[in-house]
Scaffold this motif. Structure first.
Motif, short mmCIF file in Angstrom:
data_model
loop_
_atom_site.label_atom_id
_atom_site.label_comp_id
_atom_site.label_asym_id
_atom_site.label_seq_id
_atom_site.Cartn_x
_atom_site.Cartn_y
_atom_site.Cartn_z
N CYS A 268 0.88 -0.97 0.14
CA CYS A 268 0.00 0.11 -0.06
C CYS A 268 0.92 1.55 -0.06
O CYS A 268 0.52 2.24 -0.79
N LEU A 269 1.80 1.43 0.74
CA LEU A 269 2.66 2.46 0.90
C LEU A 269 3.40 2.73 -0.26
O LEU A 269 3.49 3.85 -0.70
N ASN A 270 3.94 1.61 -0.93
CA ASN A 270 4.51 1.95 -2.20
C ASN A 270 3.82 2.45 -3.33
O ASN A 270 4.20 3.24 -3.95
N GLU A 271 2.50 1.77 -3.45
CA GLU A 271 1.69 2.35 -4.60
C GLU A 271 1.15 3.76 -4.16
O GLU A 271 1.00 4.31 -5.26
N LEU A 272 0.64 3.85 -3.05
CA LEU A 272 0.30 5.49 -2.64
C LEU A 272 1.48 6.31 -3.10
O LEU A 272 1.14 7.42 -3.48
N ASN A 273 2.67 6.09 -2.61
CA ASN A 273 3.70 6.94 -3.04
C ASN A 273 3.99 7.19 -4.41
O ASN A 273 4.40 8.20 -4.94
N GLU A 274 3.88 5.96 -5.28
CA GLU A 274 4.03 6.18 -6.54
C GLU A 274 2.97 6.86 -7.37
O GLU A 274 3.22 7.73 -8.14
N LYS A 275 1.67 6.78 -6.88
CA LYS A 275 0.47 7.18 -7.71
C LYS A 275 -0.25 8.71 -7.07
O LYS A 275 -0.89 9.26 -7.75
N ASN A 276 0.10 8.88 -5.94
CA ASN A 276 -0.52 10.10 -5.34
C ASN A 276 0.73 11.11 -4.77
O ASN A 276 1.53 10.83 -3.71
N ASP A 277 0.59 11.96 -5.21
CA ASP A 277 1.62 13.49 -5.05
C ASP A 277 1.69 13.51 -3.34
O ASP A 277 2.74 13.87 -2.70
#
Length: 486
Positions: A42-51
């Motif tokens: 979750c942390l990796n995906e959010l960091n990649e996709k959400n500024d």
């Protein structure tokens, strides 16, 4: 610690790389045990996709330290072996270090979820999503959250047209709790039988971003700041504290000794100095044959911004500025296109500036050169350096001093803080014990639900689907009205 984490240790003494240990026996609403791998994904995906997930840390890499599957982590406790406990440990390496990872993970963007094969998601909170539609969201208690799940009511979140419709529902008894009531509905609501209206302080600020691309002259921006009468804004909004501070007055980061009244004479003098003279025939400010024209934009999801807009317009027009105002529609894409296209001069905005109790997120998101919400397009090496220093400062007094230094630069370049907000809630007699108050008094015992600006919530007894009790709060329920622990 966000995601119901338990503890955090430092893996390296000089450049901290936090290891976050999750609480054992936490499950998603479908019964799946939460593992370090789930949280890392979750942390990796959010960091990649959400500024917004990069505001405090920049780029990050979250890595699970263990490889046990979900079934193997059930029942882990403090007595488990180190290898076993690694299944609940996530190491977070980030572009920008932090000594307050617990506050960072408490930021709103870091939600832990599990993507299902059918395209839906499940979460770890006290409610699970039963259905998610365009105009209605049905929530039921998460039976895996704790032993009191069956005591919680069923919730329906509905989309409302506007705050006036919300007030009408409260007045006729169809709504139990309504948040963010429009100011002009209060006289009738206070007369309604069984309805009580309560004003309470929240952490939101109303602010105005100056577009530094279209307003490059600081004297013009300063004139706008001086022309705005913050006391008049509070009067129009029937509450709140006028301010120029980036942070609320109950926080250690507050700083404001300025006069909240407008100063049109000083504003006019600055415009004269900048070459924008007053044309006696037209009553407008002109320079090199061009009229000084400003476009001021507000969005309706915070009704107070719409109320402030004509008050600001009048103050600026009294100076001889030609003001074009715009209130965007309910579709956020319209507002976003204006922001992206840089087609505003002044953008009215509402923001909680201490959402997790630490000032770093707000400063990084809105004032760092590469911040995801840098609406003013501020590019300041000085501000960036001070924000970097905040990251590495461990003392509250040190952070406070750096915040004051940031505020001084921002104040000189001018992004206007206008008002520290108060919110209005209406409660009906079905919840006679409900109390919205300062900490130390009894807190609101009725269910509170987080909703969008035109969303509403209704609650029913989960054990009796026919026993419907409507609760339809409009707009965002404030998450905090005092910072008790920093």
């Amino acid at each position: 610690m966000g995601v119901r984490g338990e503890s955090m240790s430092e893996a390296a003494p000089i450049l901290p790389i936090p290891d976050v240990t999750l609480k054992p026996d936490v499950k998603f609403s479908d019964g799946t045990p939460v593992t370090a791998e789930h949280v890392a994904d979750c942390l990796n995906e959010l960091n990649e996709k959400n500024d917004s997930a990069q505001s405090s840390l920049g780029k990050l890499t979250a890595t699970p330290l263990g490889e046990l599957d979900g079934a193997a982590v059930v029942g882990l406790d403090a007595n488990s072996s180190d290898d076993t406990k690694k299944a609940l440990t996530v190491r977070i390496e980030s572009e920008r270090p932090t000594h307050v990872m617990d506050a960072v993970l408490a930021e709103w963007v870091f939600v832990v979820y599990l993507a299902k094969g059918d395209g839906n998601f499940v979460f770890t909170g006290p409610y699970e999503i039963e259905s998610f539609g365009e105009d209605k969201i049905e929530l039921v208690p998460n039976p895996h959250y704790d032993e009191r799940a069956l005591e919680r009511p069923r919730i329906t979140i509905e989309k409302f047209a506007d705050g006036n419709e919300l007030a009408e529902g409260l007045e006729d008894g169809g709504i139990d709790i309504g948040f963010h009531l429009p100011i002009d509905t209060l006289p009738d609501l206070r007369k309604a039988d069984g309805v009580r209206v309560k004003s309470f302080e929240v952490g939101y600020h109303y602010m105005a971003f100056h577009n530094l691309d279209t307003l490059p002259d600081v004297r013009v921006r300063k004139a706008i700041d001086l022309a705005i009468d913050r006391t008049a804004l509070s009067q129009a909004l029937a509450g709140g504290n006028p301010t120029r501070s980036l942070f609320p007055d109950y926080s250690p980061y507050y700083s404001d000794e300025s006069d909240s009244h407008g100063d049109p004479d000083a504003a006019a003098a600055l415009l004269d100095e900048a070459g924008w003279g007053l044309n006696a025939e037209t009553g407008l400010r002109e320079k090199d044959g061009q009229v000084l024209t400003l476009r001021a934009v507000a969005y309706p999801h915070r009704p107070g911004l719409v109320i402030m807009l004509p008050v600001i317009e009048e103050s600026l027009e009294d100076l001889g500025i030609d003001v074009a105002t715009m209130v965007t529609g309910d579709d956020w894409d319209e507002t976003q296109s204006i922001i992206d296209g840089r087609t505003f001069d002044i953008l009215l905005w509402a923001q909680h500036t201490l959402p997790a109790g630490d000032p770093l997120w707000f400063l990084s998101a809105f004032f760092r050169s590469d911040g995801g919400n840098n609406h003013a397009n501020l590019r300041s090496d000085g501000v960036d350096a001070l924000i970097d220093a905040i990251i590495l400062t461990t003392s509250s007094s040190g952070v406070g001093a750096l915040c004051l230094a940031v505020a001084a630069i921002i104040g000189a370049l001018l992004t206007d803080m206008l008002r520290h907000n108060r919110s209005l809630a209406g409660l009906v007699r079905r919840y006679p014990g409900a109390c919205l108050s300062d900490p130390g008094e009894e807190s609101l015992r009725s269910p509170i639900f987080v909703c969008g600006s035109s969303m509403a919530a209704a609650a029913t007894d989960w054990r009796d689907a026919n026993a419907t009790r409507h609760l339809r709060p409009q707009a965002f329920v404030p998450s905090v009205h005092r910072i008790q622990h920093l």
